[in-house]
Design a protein around this motif. Structure first.
Motif, PDB file in Angstrom:
ATOM      1  N   ARG A 121     -14.942 -10.869  12.689  1.00  0.00           N
ATOM      2  CA  ARG A 121     -14.793 -11.843  11.618  1.00  0.00           C
ATOM      3  C   ARG A 121     -13.557 -11.507  10.787  1.00  0.00           C
TER       4      ARG A 121
ATOM      5  N   THR B  24     -11.951 -11.368   7.586  1.00  0.00           N
ATOM      6  CA  THR B  24     -12.445 -11.359   6.204  1.00  0.00           C
ATOM      7  C   THR B  24     -11.513 -12.091   5.244  1.00  0.00           C
ATOM      8  N   TYR B  25     -10.293 -12.393   5.694  1.00  0.00           N
ATOM      9  CA  TYR B  25      -9.370 -13.140   4.847  1.00  0.00           C
ATOM     10  C   TYR B  25      -9.627 -14.646   4.891  1.00  0.00           C
TER      11      TYR B  25
ATOM     12  N   LYS C 197     -12.300 -17.501   4.423  1.00  0.00           N
ATOM     13  CA  LYS C 197     -13.601 -17.766   3.834  1.00  0.00           C
ATOM     14  C   LYS C 197     -14.185 -19.069   4.368  1.00  0.00           C
TER      15      LYS C 197
ATOM     16  N   ILE D   9     -16.616 -22.040   3.546  1.00  0.00           N
ATOM     17  CA  ILE D   9     -17.237 -22.669   2.388  1.00  0.00           C
ATOM     18  C   ILE D   9     -17.830 -24.007   2.820  1.00  0.00           C
TER      19      ILE D   9
ATOM     20  N   GLN E  55     -10.891 -21.428   4.489  1.00  0.00           N
ATOM     21  CA  GLN E  55      -9.812 -21.128   3.547  1.00  0.00           C
ATOM     22  C   GLN E  55      -9.176 -19.789   3.902  1.00  0.00           C
TER      23      GLN E  55
ATOM     24  N   MET F  37      -7.109 -17.006   2.922  1.00  0.00           N
ATOM     25  CA  MET F  37      -6.609 -16.421   1.673  1.00  0.00           C
ATOM     26  C   MET F  37      -5.259 -15.745   1.869  1.00  0.00           C
TER      27      MET F  37
ATOM     28  N   ASP G  14     -19.607 -18.107   3.103  1.00  0.00           N
ATOM     29  CA  ASP G  14     -19.285 -17.375   1.876  1.00  0.00           C
ATOM     30  C   ASP G  14     -19.612 -18.125   0.595  1.00  0.00           C
TER      31      ASP G  14
ATOM     32  N   MET H  27     -20.385 -20.718  -6.405  1.00  0.00           N
ATOM     33  CA  MET H  27     -19.084 -20.099  -6.628  1.00  0.00           C
ATOM     34  C   MET H  27     -18.715 -20.156  -8.106  1.00  0.00           C
TER      35      MET H  27
ATOM     36  N   ARG I 260     -13.205 -19.374  -8.406  1.00  0.00           N
ATOM     37  CA  ARG I 260     -13.289 -19.366  -6.946  1.00  0.00           C
ATOM     38  C   ARG I 260     -13.106 -20.768  -6.365  1.00  0.00           C
TER      39      ARG I 260
END
Length: 359
Positions: free
Chosen positions: A78, A80-81, A83, A85, A116, A118, A184, A292, A296
């Motif tokens: 995965r 992690t950067y 997300k 939603i 998303q 990041m 997330d 959120m 966020r």
């Protein structure tokens, strides 16, 4: 006098007997109809093919709650950067402030999963048809969980409280649908907020690509461009001909063009006013449920508007699957063999010797 009193008493008893008889008939009809619907649903459920079963596709194996996946001889982790939603448009009038009895809190009429990034400050959308058949949580009117069953994904919201519990049920259902993908955050917005958002960006310009839309609004002429104002936005997004099979899929394509026009208008508006987006989101807060923080979800909104990304239809895709008509409802059967590579591309990265050394 006594005889008159006896007559009145007899009349009251006759009326009471009639009421009881009527209630008995209604109760019997309700039980009969409920039994019919149950049998119809059982018959349909037995006819559902193996598309909904958790199968081992192409020899892939999931480990560590799907954060590490082996697929076609490669290992993915995965990212992690990026997300995930979950965004939902709820067909419930007014705000989403109040909790509701199960079954009355509205359905998830529009379902999108935002990816998303990041690190690269960009975003993509995975559109999930409302009629997608997948496992959802079922409850009684008191909210007690009865179990899980394969039903239309849109109903996953209705079985909750019309707020956070509904969102949680949808989050779990979408996660399971996508092979255990960790989600997330979530955001649900009442369709009543559409005119506020639409007019907040100064109106949204779209090209009408469906024939017969003039039935909704005389300005919705096939092939013409129209700038939507006020409630036109809700009418344009929500309308579907329920007499036509799979009309919800056609509506989903219309929603794509609307989202593209909305983001273009919002980008122009935010370029002129730095506080525009935060002000618009504040106006929509009564119509919103989210887990959120304000920072966020503002950051998520800016991901669509900022950076070098020119967000368009190429950044939106529909969950792969097959539209199926049944004797009762339209259904959309997800194709898990096609879904897997899309999810890996959006939310995972291939594990290499270099990434192993960096861990």
């Amino acid at each position: 006098m006594r005889q008159g009193k006896n007559i009145r008493t007899q009349n009251r008893r006759k009326k009471m007997a009639a009421v009881i008889a009527g209630a008995s008939v209604l109760t019997a009809f309700f039980l009969y109809r409920t039994g019919q619907l149950y049998l119809e649903k059982r018959a349909l459920a037995e006819a559902v093919p193996q598309w909904h079963q958790d199968v081992d596709v192409d020899g892939d194996r999931e480990q560590s709650a799907a954060d590490r996946i082996e697929y076609q001889g490669k290992v993915y982790r995965r990212n992690t950067y990026v997300k995930a939603i979950l965004c939902m448009g709820i067909d419930r009038p007014g705000s989403l402030k109040e909790t509701m009895v199960a079954g009355s809190g509205g359905q998830a009429d529009a379902i999108f999963l935002v990816a998303q990034d990041m690190a690269r400050d960009k975003a993509e959308l995975l559109m999930i048809p409302r009629d997608t058949m997948t496992e959802i949580t079922l409850t009684d009117l008191s909210g007690n969980v009865l179990g899980r069953d394969i039903q239309h994904l849109a109903l996953g919201y209705a079985y909750g409280d019309g707020r956070d519990k509904s969102c949680q049920y949808m989050k779990e259902a979408v996660s399971n649908l996508l092979g255990g993908l960790s989600i997330d955050g979530y955001m649900a917005i009442s369709m009543s907020a559409l005119p506020i958002i639409n007019d907040g960006v100064g109106g949204v310009t779209v090209t009408v690509k469906e024939q017969g839309m003039e039935r909704v609004d005389s300005e919705f002429i096939y092939g013409q461009m129209v700038t939507l104002k006020g409630r036109q936005a809700e009418e344009y997004i929500r309308y579907r001909d329920t007499g036509q099979a799979q009309s919800a899929l056609g509506r989903a394509e219309r929603q794509k063009s609307y989202i593209e026009g909305l983001l273009q208008a919002a980008k122009i508006k935010s370029g002129k006013d730095d506080s525009f987006m935060s002000g618009l989101l504040k106006e929509t807060e009564p119509y919103m449920v989210t887990d959120m923080t304000k920072d966020r979800y503002l950051d998520m909104a800016l991901a669509f508007l900022g950076g070098n990304q020119d967000f368009g239809e190429s950044d939106m895709m529909t969950l792969p699957g097959k539209a199926v008509e049944t004797p009762i409802y339209d259904e959309y059967h997800p194709d898990k063999s096609q879904i897997r590579p899309i999810i890996l591309d959006m939310f995972y990265r291939e594990e290499t010797a270099d990434t192993d050394m960096g861990k």
